[in-house]
Design a protein around this motif. Sequence first.
Motif, PDB file in Angstrom:
ATOM      1  N   ASP A 255      47.353  44.072  45.261  1.00 43.53           N
ATOM      2  CA  ASP A 255      46.592  42.849  44.960  1.00 43.53           C
ATOM      3  C   ASP A 255      47.494  41.629  44.994  1.00 43.53           C
ATOM      4  O   ASP A 255      47.131  40.593  45.565  1.00 43.53           O
TER       5      ASP A 255
ATOM      6  N   ARG B 288      50.405  41.340  46.568  1.00 40.21           N
ATOM      7  CA  ARG B 288      50.830  41.148  47.962  1.00 40.21           C
ATOM      8  C   ARG B 288      49.752  40.410  48.758  1.00 40.21           C
ATOM      9  O   ARG B 288      50.027  39.434  49.444  1.00 40.21           O
ATOM     10  N   ASP B 289      48.502  40.874  48.616  1.00 43.46           N
ATOM     11  CA  ASP B 289      47.396  40.266  49.358  1.00 43.46           C
ATOM     12  C   ASP B 289      47.170  38.820  48.928  1.00 43.46           C
ATOM     13  O   ASP B 289      46.915  37.949  49.763  1.00 43.46           O
ATOM     14  N   ARG B 290      47.288  38.556  47.628  1.00 45.69           N
ATOM     15  CA  ARG B 290      47.115  37.189  47.114  1.00 45.69           C
ATOM     16  C   ARG B 290      48.224  36.287  47.672  1.00 45.69           C
ATOM     17  O   ARG B 290      47.951  35.149  48.102  1.00 45.69           O
TER      18      ARG B 290
ATOM     19  N   GLN C 162      49.943  36.742  50.447  1.00 47.99           N
ATOM     20  CA  GLN C 162      49.729  36.562  51.886  1.00 47.99           C
ATOM     21  C   GLN C 162      48.617  35.547  52.162  1.00 47.99           C
ATOM     22  O   GLN C 162      48.739  34.731  53.084  1.00 47.99           O
ATOM     23  N   ARG C 163      47.550  35.596  51.354  1.00 50.53           N
ATOM     24  CA  ARG C 163      46.468  34.609  51.540  1.00 50.53           C
ATOM     25  C   ARG C 163      46.977  33.195  51.259  1.00 50.53           C
ATOM     26  O   ARG C 163      46.664  32.250  51.998  1.00 50.53           O
TER      27      ARG C 163
ATOM     28  N   HIS D  76      55.111  44.553  49.029  1.00 53.04           N
ATOM     29  CA  HIS D  76      54.666  45.617  49.920  1.00 53.04           C
ATOM     30  C   HIS D  76      55.647  46.802  49.876  1.00 53.04           C
ATOM     31  O   HIS D  76      55.222  47.961  49.832  1.00 53.04           O
TER      32      HIS D  76
END
Length: 174
Positions: free
Chosen positions: A39, A41-43, A45-46, A141
């Motif tokens: 979560d 990592r994705d935040r 990256q966004r 990641h």
Amino acid sequence: MSDEEQRSLDEILAEINREISKHKAERDAFNESASVLADKRDRLQRKAKSLSSEAAVYKQRRDEANLTAKECRAKRDEWNDRAARMKASGGLGDIGEARSQANTWHQRASKASEEGNIAHEKMHQLYEEADRLRAEAQTCHEQFLDCKKAADAEHSRYIDAVRRAERIRDNLPD
């Protein structure tokens, strides 16, 4: 089977069940950590993508301002050339007006150049922040992968323990 043998098997099964519970809890904890890291990592990256998009807008502004500055400098140079030609031809024409126009175009070029520099600086800051966030996302990641690997290892140990318990139960008399 004697009571003593039954008690010994019950103790062995109890120990294996504790092992099963331990591996299951550790597997679940690693999976939970992996989920949190994914979560994050994705935040990150966004956010990096958003900053890169914003930086692209400033890049466009910079490029437009630089083009405007270039065009204004060309007009300034034209007016300076006119003024020089007027002066060389003995003052035929309005040299003052030509110099005034050259000065106006110079001011416009300076303003556009400054706007380009400001946009460039903002673009650079945004790209640097996006790069920093991407690096942080990459670290997350890598940690995510480590957690998944550890969860898989705990799951294998859990399955092995479950199978040992099943073999013991399968060999017990009815």
